[in-house]
Every structure is written in structure tokens, then in C-alpha cells.
Enzyme design. Structure first.
Site, PDB file in Angstrom:
ATOM      1  N   GLU A 455       0.941  -1.105  -0.085  1.00  0.00           N
ATOM      2  CA  GLU A 455      -0.006   0.041  -0.072  1.00  0.00           C
ATOM      3  C   GLU A 455       0.939   1.230  -0.145  1.00  0.00           C
ATOM      4  OE1 GLU A 455      -3.669  -0.614   2.185  1.00  0.00           O
ATOM      5  OE2 GLU A 455      -4.147   1.166   1.437  1.00  0.00           O
ATOM      6  N   GLU A 730      -2.050   0.772  13.139  1.00  0.00           N
ATOM      7  CA  GLU A 730      -3.228   1.024  12.583  1.00  0.00           C
ATOM      8  C   GLU A 730      -4.502   0.946  13.309  1.00  0.00           C
ATOM      9  OE1 GLU A 730      -3.650  -1.489   9.027  1.00  0.00           O
ATOM     10  OE2 GLU A 730      -4.921   0.278   7.789  1.00  0.00           O
TER      11      GLU A 730
HETATM   12  C1  BGC Z   1      -5.318   2.687   4.592  1.00  0.00           C
HETATM   13  C2  BGC Z   1      -5.820   3.690   5.444  1.00  0.00           C
HETATM   14  C3  BGC Z   1      -6.724   4.662   4.588  1.00  0.00           C
HETATM   15  C4  BGC Z   1      -7.940   3.750   4.354  1.00  0.00           C
HETATM   16  C5  BGC Z   1      -8.969   4.351   3.659  1.00  0.00           C
HETATM   17  C6  BGC Z   1      -6.637   1.877   4.270  1.00  0.00           C
HETATM   18  O1  BGC Z   1      -6.136   0.845   3.355  1.00  0.00           O
HETATM   19  O2  BGC Z   1      -4.274   2.014   5.353  1.00  0.00           O
HETATM   20  O3  BGC Z   1      -5.000   4.293   6.382  1.00  0.00           O
HETATM   21  O4  BGC Z   1      -7.118   5.925   4.900  1.00  0.00           O
HETATM   22  O5  BGC Z   1      -7.608   2.485   3.685  1.00  0.00           O
HETATM   23  O6  BGC Z   1      -9.799   4.327   4.541  1.00  0.00           O
END
Ligand code: BGC
Length: 951
Positions: A455, A730
């Protein structure tokens, strides 16, 4: 009396790197300085700038002004390549000495300044081929006085001049929205060039340009070919300039980097022959030079090396290394002489899983660096075109490793640290360190969500909530200026903001406007202006800010309620099911409409700061109407708000969405009750987390805010620390209390968003906040929590260092405040309604803290609020099997909060049927605490003792 010192050498724009500011493409660079020392009554009345342009050309400009942060360039714009020396002095009543000089140099400004063209190898460097290397050569017929290399790439570049790296940066040219803005760096290569023959070798990596990027497995977002653009300009002592520009005269060959990818790692064959010929041709590739931009912030560098803490064999026999810190970069490993072609494999992960490397959270990212040894003796292994988020590494191919032969290399944007915090509470200090590490690991040119899995994207919502913290901890002026320019460039004409910037998701869904994420367009520039005093940011971003709000207004329609659509809402609210992070307690329409009001309000304020009265009035009126609509749709006359969640109250209170004072008071009470009902554990997601402690504090429940902050049971900020976290996670429970990894496919151990609470810690626990843009006025308003004996914060403001420190001993609290020259502080002491304003220098106050009268506990609510009494009750209830947990007890008592304390036993009775003797014991315990309340001590009287030491 303290004499007026010389100001510091001027700084240009947001450049923080030491040494000359090279490659400027802002041709009228604004200037800033600080004044280290000044007499007590000093106020700047004027400044004088001296610009030395050429031997016979020195200009002096006197400007009558009190400003010292980002003042306008007084002279004619810089020409391409022009180098100037600038110094300045300031006047109060008399002139100060002159500052040291600082050098600024313009880069190549327009496409016509480039002779070079992008070149790409022919028949080499394809998508699944080794990284290509390009070579150019130049003969320099004389002594070199100055040499600059202007360079960028489609892909990553690593350049060497006569065998030496051109500088200490990594992963150049970084990541921007390449199709709109591609960054060029000006390298000072004077010491590397010699008279006679010189060669420059450039290796190109896939990086963000062509590597894998995004969780859908896509690659080559920006193009299928790697290319290099370089222009080396060498000035010899006869004044001639000799230029080597990329063109068809360059040659190419394959490098020993067989594979490189940001997610997957790098494979390097060290048997590659350094003398292999550059016998492949290159060709010019068509590219738009109008997208080239200069650097706004610092480049990426190695910022630290971390030694191995422990090396051992896992249960399955793997060689594991623990670096003791979750960090971002790579492993550097020295291996002893071995046979050519022997394979060493280094894999990385943030956590261990059942004693083995825990690679599950990386999803598809392989995070693996492989080396085939040259076999020529000791070898030093490290990659060039990848990075990993890790604390642990696993090394295959060696029987053993000594601690001194392996280290973790930390990389990131080389931001200047500007913010510090320290207290008597060690876990709180660790939380702060974790936030700092989280930021370091996610500020790699783009503010990313996470640095380890497939990501690592510029999710707008994450930086939106984290920007106040980020701008305090590090100088992010240049970094975020660049990212905001990308955001504006990626916005479509209708104002939609993609969910990630740079937008590599490029899907219909991820450009659908979504609250809190798209609001980065308004919030981040606003925060940056408040923190840095850079009005230019508002000027440049204003169109972007306003079109975002216009777009939201068009979606909301006539009734101004933003309903439905794609909403992340209060993302990752801890009560949302693990596999459905959207499903928060807070109603998404309430969250979205609240953001609409907030952004409209920010645009109105920005317009006012820019002197655009019409826009200020228009958006001010819009914000008012949205507030009224919010109230009519979502708020009951009693102050209850639809969905009745902590986040909705926190937003409404903090963003002024409740104009009626009674409603506001009731909303504060309700928020406090919800915190009690959640047994003082966090119940907010991305949206509510940065707001909840401010909302509680401002509503008069600072004790509850502190209780939330210092909670150690899951979910809370400190729970991860109890299980060894060294970064912010997270999820509130990325590692579950049973020690297993939360395994739902979205579990990072390095996400900064939930660390956004430390902004409140800086402002209200330590008590240091900006009260005017750029900290020209500083607000000092600590809440002096009784759980701490000592607390301090220091921030390098644009005016210089500001600091607040307080400590308590023997019932006396001492508060010390340091104010930089050019700023003032507004100090609010407890028990004293007046605000004391002080100028620069050091100031000190002491006040006596009088223990509050031991108020009796009348209601069940009072009982919950008494930490000690509540702890004992919980222990009793759990030990006697009445409830399974504190949370269950808090929920059970929630409906009885207003009842007399004596009814606790009856309240428990309604749900559970304890024995008569247990009930009697419970009643006895309650009665004991009700009578002997242990109310916290509070500072009641403030005795002003302003011992101003003007230094
Ligand atoms: C990310 C988040 C991001 C979100 C969207 C995720 O996969 O890691 O931090 O803001 O997607 O809601």
C-alpha cells in the site's frame, strides 16, 4: 541589558538543509530569520536585506516592517542558475549587527534552460529485466571552479561521478504526482569533477514510476520505460561553462540489480563485472519538460543506523534479528568471504508470529532482498531501490551473524526536528516516541498510511488528522507544500479530491468525494498556515480549497446535508467489526455534514486571511447555513446528536456546530457519560481520535480526557505500549491482547493516524500551542494533570524556540515559559480568569496547589469519576464473578448514573443475582468510598510570580 544580536542567516522559502539553497525554481524566494537575543523592550521596526548578485552589484533594501517570517523577496527575480549571497540586519531602536551570509542559487527554470533530453536504453531495462545503467562522459579542459548536476528520472536514480556518489540522498527524485510535477535536484558536484576526462554513471530503478504500486497488484502506473534526464554544467576558471547533457551520445548496459521493487525488495548479483562495456545505445524519449519542478522540502536520506539488539534461531531454525525498533529502511549486512554466487536472503517484518517472522500483515509485499555474492572477500550488502517497514529480519544463507555485522538503515525525508515532549510518565513518553517513529517511517516524500505492506500510499484522511501533530514534530513546510501542490494538481475541474495523492488508484470509486479524506484539501493548508505563518500556502491552495467545498455543496444540494455515498466515516472505530472498518458507531451522514461545515468555515477564514472579503462572506454564510442544517437534521433540542457516539459529540463541540449554549453543555455532559460508559477506553476512529481529548477538556472534563489518555487496557493509546509497541498501530488492537496478530488483512503496525492525540498533549497537557499563525502569539494553557509530576514541551517555531515546562513538588507548581524574540505568549493560569501576556525571554510562575475538599460521592456518576473508588469496585465485582470486565460493569451502571450512589448494589442486582452476602459486601464497599471520597488535588489559587529573565 541584553544587547541586540545579529539575526540568523536568512533562510529561503522552506529550505531547511544546511549549506546553500541550490536549484531554486521559486525565483523570488521569501526570507525568514530569527533573532537569538534582544533587549526586553525590543520590537522589530525594520529590516535591511543585502543581496550580493555579482562582483559589482550589491543591493540593499530597507523595509519598514515588523515581519520576519517569509518576508517578500525585495529585488528582481533570480535568473536561471543565478547565485546570490544574502545577509540582513534588523532594527528595533538601533540596527543589529549583520547576519552571516546565506547563499541561494536558482536552478533551471523553464524548459528552454535544458539542453538535455530524457534518455532510455535500447534493448535493456525492460519491465522484468535488470536495472539499466547509463554512462556519459565529458572532457573538462581547465580547472573546475563550480559544477552542478541537474537531474531527475522516470524511475529512481542513483548517480556516480568518477565512481563517487553524487551526494547522500536516497530514492531520488522521490515521489510526486509525476504526470503533473516531476522533481529535479541540483547537485553540487564541484568536488567530484576533475580537469580532464570525467564519467557519470546512473543506475535506474523502478520505484514508484514503474514498480508495483497499490493493493490491486498494478505496476507501471506512470510508464513502461525508465529514463534519465541529466545536465552537468561545469564552470572552469576561465569562465567557460562545459555542459554534458543526456542525449544519444550516452551508452547503456545492464547492472547487477536483477530485480527491484518497492514492495517486493531487490535482488542483486554482486558478480556483475564493473568493467563491462556500456555497449547498448540509448534513445531520446518524448517527455514534457514543463512538469519539472524544484525541491520544496528536504530530500530522502539515511537518517540513522540502528544496531541489532538480539540474534537467535526461531523454533523452525531460522536466523532472526531484532532491531528493537519498528523502523523504515533496509538491512546492511557484512558477510565474510565466501564462494561466488552464494545466495543470501534477507526478509523483513514488523512482528513475530508464533516465534517466526510475521509476514502476514505485509499482504502481497515480499519485502525480500536477495544477494548473489561476488566471492571476492568480505562483502557489504544493502539495496538501493527499495525500502521495508520492519523491526525483525530473517537472514538465510549464513550460519551465524555477529551483532556488529548487521544494522538497520533508517531512511526518510530528512526533515528537521522541531518538536519535543517529555514528562514524568514513562508510558506517555513512549507514546510520544512511537508517534515520532511513526512519522519518520511514513514521511518518505509523500505522507503515507503505512510503510510496509502493498500500500504505502498518500491517503488523504490520514494526513488530514495527523497534520497538526506532524507540523509540530518536524518542519514540514516544504514537504507538505509539495504534497499540497500534488493534491491540487490531482483534483479534477469539479473539485473532487482523490482518496490518495499521488492518485495511483485512479478508479471511479476512489475519486468519489469522501468526508475527512477529501477535507485534507482545506485542513492541511489551514494547519500549515497556522503552524508556519506561510500565507503563500493559502494563496496557492485557495482555489483547491474552495472548489472542494463547492463540490461538496453541490452533492449536499439544497438542504445542505451530505448524505450517503462512499464514506469511510469514523474509520476503524474500535467497535466496528474487524472486517468492516467502515461500520462505525457514528452515523456517516453526521460525520460528512460536520466536515462540510468545518471546511466551509476554514475556506471563509482563509479568504479573510487573504483579504478576499466577498469569499469570506460567502463561505462564512455557507458554514452558518450548514451548521443550521446540521442542527435541524441531527441535533435534538436536548443536545443529543444522531447516533449518540463519542465522535459526533466531539466534532459538534470542537467545530462549533452547536450554537445554543444549553445544547453545547448537554452535549459535553453526554460525551462525558459515553466515556464513562466505555469504561474510559477509547471509542473513536480516525475522525474522533484527534478531537476527543480537546472536546472533553473544553467541556470541563479534563480529568476524563487524561484518564482516556493514560488508560492501558485495550482499546487505548497506551495498550500497545504494554505489549511492546515502538510505533503507532493502524488498529487499536493490531496485536490482540492474547498476543496474536489481528489477522483480517488490514493490520499495520506503523500507521500514524491514531497518534494524532499527541497534538492535544502538546497543547493542553504540556500547554504549548500557536495562538496566531506561525506562533507569533503562543498560547500557554496547561491543564496540569495530577497524574503527572512534570511535563515539558519545546517547539522550534519560525521565530525560534518556544518552550513550556511545569513541575509540581510539595504542593507547589512551577511553570516556566520561554518565548522567542518576535513572539509573545498568552499565559492562562488555573484559578485565574485573566490572560497574562508576556514578551520574549524566560518567565516563571509558581502557585500553590490546594487540595480540593473531599467532596462526597453522591451519584453513581461521581463514583465512576473517582478513579480509586471505581478501581476498587471493579476489582470487587470481577473478583466475585459479578461481571467479566470493567467494561461490562460500566455498561451495566450506565442507566443508573444519576441515581444515588447507594443504589449501585441494587443496580447490579437488576442484572445479576449475587448472594445476599456478596451484595452486602458490595454495599459496604460503596458506602465506604462514598463517605471517604478521594477527590484529586486541584490547583485552586494561583500566585503570580513573573520572574522574567530576558535573555
Ligand atoms: C489505509 C488507511 C486509509 C484507508 C481508507 C487503508 O487501506 O491504510 O489508512 O485511510 O485505507 O479508508
Amino acid at each position: 541589558m541584553t544587547p541586540l544580536s545579529a539575526p540568523t542567516a536568512p533562510r529561503f522559502e522552506h529550505r531547511t538543509d544546511g549549506g546553500p539553497a541550490l536549484g531554486l525554481t521559486t525565483v523570488r524566494p521569501r526570507l525568514s530569520w530569527t533573532v537569538p537575543l534582544a533587549p526586553e523592550d525590543y520590537r522589530q521596526t525594520a529590516y535591511e536585506v543585502e543581496i550580493h548578485r555579482r562582483d559589482d552589484d550589491t543591493e540593499r533594501w530597507v523595509v519598514e516592517s515588523t515581519d520576519q517570517v517569509l518576508v517578500p523577496w525585495p529585488s528582481a527575480p533570480l535568473d536561471a542558475r543565478e547565485s546570490v549571497t544574502v545577509r540582513l540586519r534588523v532594527r528595533g531602536s538601533d540596527w543589529s549587527p549583520w547576519s552571516e551570509p546565506a547563499q541561494a542559487e536558482a536552478g533551471l527554470i523553464t524548459p528552454t534552460d535544458w539542453k538535455a533530453r530524457f534518455i532510455s536504453p535500447v534493448g535493456l531495462g525492460g519491465l522484468r529485466q535488470p536495472a539499466p545503467q547509463l554512462r556519459g562522459a565529458i572532457h573538462v579542459p581547465g580547472r573546475v571552479v563550480k559544477a552542478r548536476l541537474f537531474a531527475t528520472a522516470h524511475g529512481l536514480l542513483s548517480a556516480r561521478l568518477n565512481g563517487n556518489p553524487v551526494d547522500d540522498t536516497v530514492l531520488a527524485p522521490g515521489w510526486t504526482s509525476y504526470e503533473h510535477r516531476l522533481r529535479v535536484r541540483a547537485y553540487d558536484v564541484t568536488p567530484l569533477i576533475r580537469e580532464g576526462q570525467n564519467t557519470i554513471d546512473v543506475t535506474l530503478g523502478n520505484g514508484w514510476w514503474r514498480g508495483r504500486l497499490g493493493f490491486l497488484g498494478q505496476r507501471a502506473h506512470y510508464g513502461h520505460r525508465l529514463a534519465f534526464l541529466g545536465q552537468l554544467e561545469v564552470t572552469t576558471d576561465d569562465g567557460n561553462v562545459h555542459v554534458l547533457a543526456t542525449d544519444e551520445s550516452w551508452g547503456a548496459r545492464a547492472s547487477g540489480i536483477l530485480m527491484d521493487d518497492i514492495y517486493d525488495g531487490q535482488t542483486t548479483d554482486l558478480r556483475h563485472d564493473p568493467a563491462a562495456p556500456f555497449d547498448h545505445a540509448v534513445e531520446i524519449v518524448d517527455a514534457d519538460l514543463a512538469v519539472l519542478v524544484g525541491e520544496d522540502g528536504p530530500p530522502m536520506r539515511v537518517t540513522e543506523t540502528v544496531p541489532a539488539q538480539q540474534i537467535w534461531r526461531s523454533p523452525s531454525g531460522k536466523l532472526l534479528i531484532d532491531f528493537g525498533q519498528n523502523l523504515v529502511g533496509w538491512v546492511r549486512l557484512r558477510v565474510p568471504a565466501s564462494g561466488p554466487g552464494e545466495e543470501i536472503v534477507v526478509r523483513h517484518a514488523e512482528v513475530l508470529d508464533a516465534g517466526e517472522l510475521g509476514v502476514g500483515p505485509l499482504r502481497s509485499a515480499k519485502a525480500t532482498d536477495t544477494y548473489y555474492l561476488a566471492g571476492t572477500g568480505d562483502e557489504l550488502l544493502e539495496p538501493a531501490f527499495t525500502f521495508h517497514g520492519f523491526r525483525y529480519a530473517e537472514v538465510d544463507g549464513l550460519d551465524e551473524i555477529r551483532c556488529e555485522d548487521i544494522e538497520a538503515i533508517v531512511i526518510g525525508s530528512d526533515l528537521t526536528r522541531t518538536g519535543w515532549f517529555e514528562s514524568s510518565h514513562e508510558m506517555l513518553n513512549q507514546l510520544h516516541r512511537n508517534v515520532v517513529w511513526g512519522m519518520r517511517g511514513n514521511f518518505l516524500d509523500v505522507p503515507t498510511d503505512c510503510p510496509q505492506r502493498d500500500e504505502r500510499l498518500g491517503w488523504t484522511g490520514d494526513i488530514q488528522v495527523f497534520s497538526p501533530t506532524a507540523t509540530y514534530l518536524f518542519d514540514t513546510g516544504g514537504f507538505l507544500t509539495s504534497w499540497l501542490a500534488d493534491l491540487a494538481a490531482e483534483q479534477d475541474a469539479s473539485g473532487r479530491v482523490p482518496h490518495v495523492v499521488p492518485d495511483i488508484l485512479r478508479s471511479e470509486v476512489t475519486t468519489i468525494p469522501t468526508a475527512a479524506w477529501g477535507d485534507a484539501a482545506t485542513v492541511v493548508p489551514w494547519v500549515l498556515w497556522q503552524q508556519t505563518g506561510d500565507r503563500g500556502i493559502l494563496e496557492r491552495q485557495f482555489a483547491s480549497m474552495r472548489t472542494w467545498v463547492d463540490h461538496v455543496a453541490s452533492i449536499a444540494g439544497d438542504d445542505l446535508i451530505w448524505r450517503g455515498g462512499v464514506q469511510y466515516g469514523d474509520w476503524l472505530d474500535p467497535t466496528a467489526p474487524a472486517d468492516d472498518p467502515f461500520n462505525a458507531t457514528s452515523d456517516p451522514d453526521v460525520v460528512a455534514t460536520a466536515h462540510f461545515a468545518r471546511s466551509a468555515d476554514i475556506v471563509a477564514q482563509a479568504a479573510e486571511a487573504l483579504g478576499d472579503a466577498d469569499a469570506a462572506q460567502f463561505y462564512g454564510r455557507l458554514a452558518e447555513r450548514v451548521r443550521a442544517a446540521f442542527n435541524a437534521e441531527f441535533v435534538a433540542p436536548s443536545g443529543r446528536i444522531v447516533s449518540d457516539a463519542q465522535t459526533v459529540y466531539a466534532m459538534a463541540l470542537e467545530w462549533d456546530l452547536l450554537p445554543d449554549a444549553r445544547q453545547r453543555a448537554a452535549a459535553g455532559e453526554r460525551l462525558a457519560d459515553l466515556v464513562r460508559a466505555s469504561s474510559f477506553r477509547i471509542a473513536t476512529g480516525f475522525v474522533g481520535t484527534p478531537l476527543i481529548c480537546d472536546a472533553l477538556t473544553n467541556a470541563g472534563f479534563e480529568d476524563l480526557a487524561v484518564r482516556l489518555l493514560l488508560q492501558t487496557q485495550s482499546p487505548s493509546w497506551l495498550y500497545p505500549i504494554t505489549v511492546g509497541a515502538t510505533t503507532i498501530w493502524e488498529r487499536w488492537d493490531s496485536l490482540l491482547p492474547d498476543g496474536t496478530i489481528n489477522s483480517n488483512g488490514m493490520t499495520s503496525f506503523n500507521h500514524y493516524a491514531l497518534g494524532s492525540v499527541v497534538d492535544w498533549v502538546h497543547r493542553r497537557v504540556a500547554g504549548l500551542a500557536a495562538a496566531a499563525p506561525g506562533y507569533r502569539a503562543i498560547s500557554v494553557r496547561p491543564i496540569f494533570p495530577s497524574a503527572l509530576d512534570r511535563c515539558s514541551a519545546r517547539h522550534r517555531t519560525p521565530y525560534g524556540d518556544a518552550a513550556v515546562g511545569w513541575s509540581r513538588a510539595d504542593g507547589v507548581v512551577t511553570l516556566e515559559v520561554e518565548v522567542p524574540v518576535g513572539a509573545r505568549a498568552e499565559v492562562e493560569l488555573p484559578g485565574d480568569a485573566t490572560v497574562t501576556t508576556v514578551g520574549h525571554g524566560r518567565h516563571r510562575w509558581q502557585f500553590v496547589e490546594t487540595p480540593a475538599e473531599g467532596t462526597a460521592l453522591h451519584t453513581v456518576r461521581d463514583f465512576l469519576d473517582d478513579e480509586h473508588a471505581w478501581e476498587e469496585l471493579t476489582r470487587f465485582a470481577v473478583d466475585n464473578g459479578l461481571v467479566a470486565s470493567e467494561t461490562q460493569l460500566a455498561r451495566l451502571l450506565a442507566p443508573f448514573r444519576d441515581r444515588p450512589v447507594a443504589e449501585i448494589a441494587d443496580a447490579v442486582w437488576t442484572r445479576i443475582w449475587p448472594s445476599e452476602s456478596t451484595k452486602a459486601a458490595l454495599a459496604g464497599l460503596v458506602a465506604h468510598y462514598a463517605a471517604a471520597a478521594s477527590a484529586p488535588t486541584r490547583p485552586l489559587s494561583a500566585q503570580l510570580e513573573d520572574a522574567a529573565l530576558h535573555v
